[in-house]
Motif scaffolding. Structure first.
Motif: not given
Lengths: 122, 122
Positions: B60-63, B83-87, B91-95, B119-121
């Motif tokens: 599961q993911r969003s952009t 991407s993913g849910t819960g634990a 989250v990542i913000e690439p260029i 960033r996780r969690g």
């Protein structure tokens, strides 16, 4: 290993505060290239790079780092440049890509922005 | 003239919603290269590029596009991928930097990010 975040911070400090283009060009390797904006002919070498930045140094300006991503020996970063005052004020937020030598000098810079990204006025 | 902003929007839509890697690879030219993250060996061609994205499609993911700068026939853009849910959420913000062919296909993609940018969690 070069400290790329420190070099980027130093670069933005000098873009805001240097009193000559040569001060900024000193962050670059002697045979470095500069393409600003991307799609225009590259400037190459200390003299051409110093001349490019010299134009900046006569204007009041400030810079702010917005996001920095380091990968391998390269970096991409977005930042804000505010230059001039009043009706002459312009704000632009380019995304720059830099490569670095092992001793921490910038070996290439490519700036992504276009005229339509420039906001003018106070 | 290609409409680069539309292609980037379509890319981020597919990174979020495609059900196969091949759907995303279809935005690329047949001999395109993909370097993600920058500093790792480039993948080349439709098959390798589809395999790279296939991994995404089970999660599961969003952009979200954060900033886009177009210059010449290239673009740099920062975006957020959740991407993913819960634990398992990350989250990542690439260029990303992309080049494009005249007919609007992506000819190269290079993604600037490193492990420390994730960033996780929840």
């Amino acid at each position: 290993m070069t400290d790329i975040p420190s070099t980027v911070a130093r670069y933005l400090d000098l873009v805001a505060n240097a009193s000559s283009g040569a001060e900024i060009a000193a962050l670059y390797a002697p045979d470095a290239t500069l393409e600003d904006p991307v799609g225009t002919p590259a400037r190459k070498g200390t003299e051409e790079i110093a001349a490019f930045y010299e134009v900046l140094t006569s204007r009041q300006r400030s810079t702010e780092l917005l996001a920095l991503r380091v990968a391998g020996d390269e970096a991409a970063f977005s930042f804000r440049v505010v230059s001039g005052t009043g009706a002459e004020r312009s704000v632009i937020e380019p995304i720059d890509v830099m490569t670095f030598s092992e001793d921490g000098l910038i070996t290439s810079m490519r700036a992504f922005w276009s005229r339509q990204d420039v906001r003018r006025g106070a």
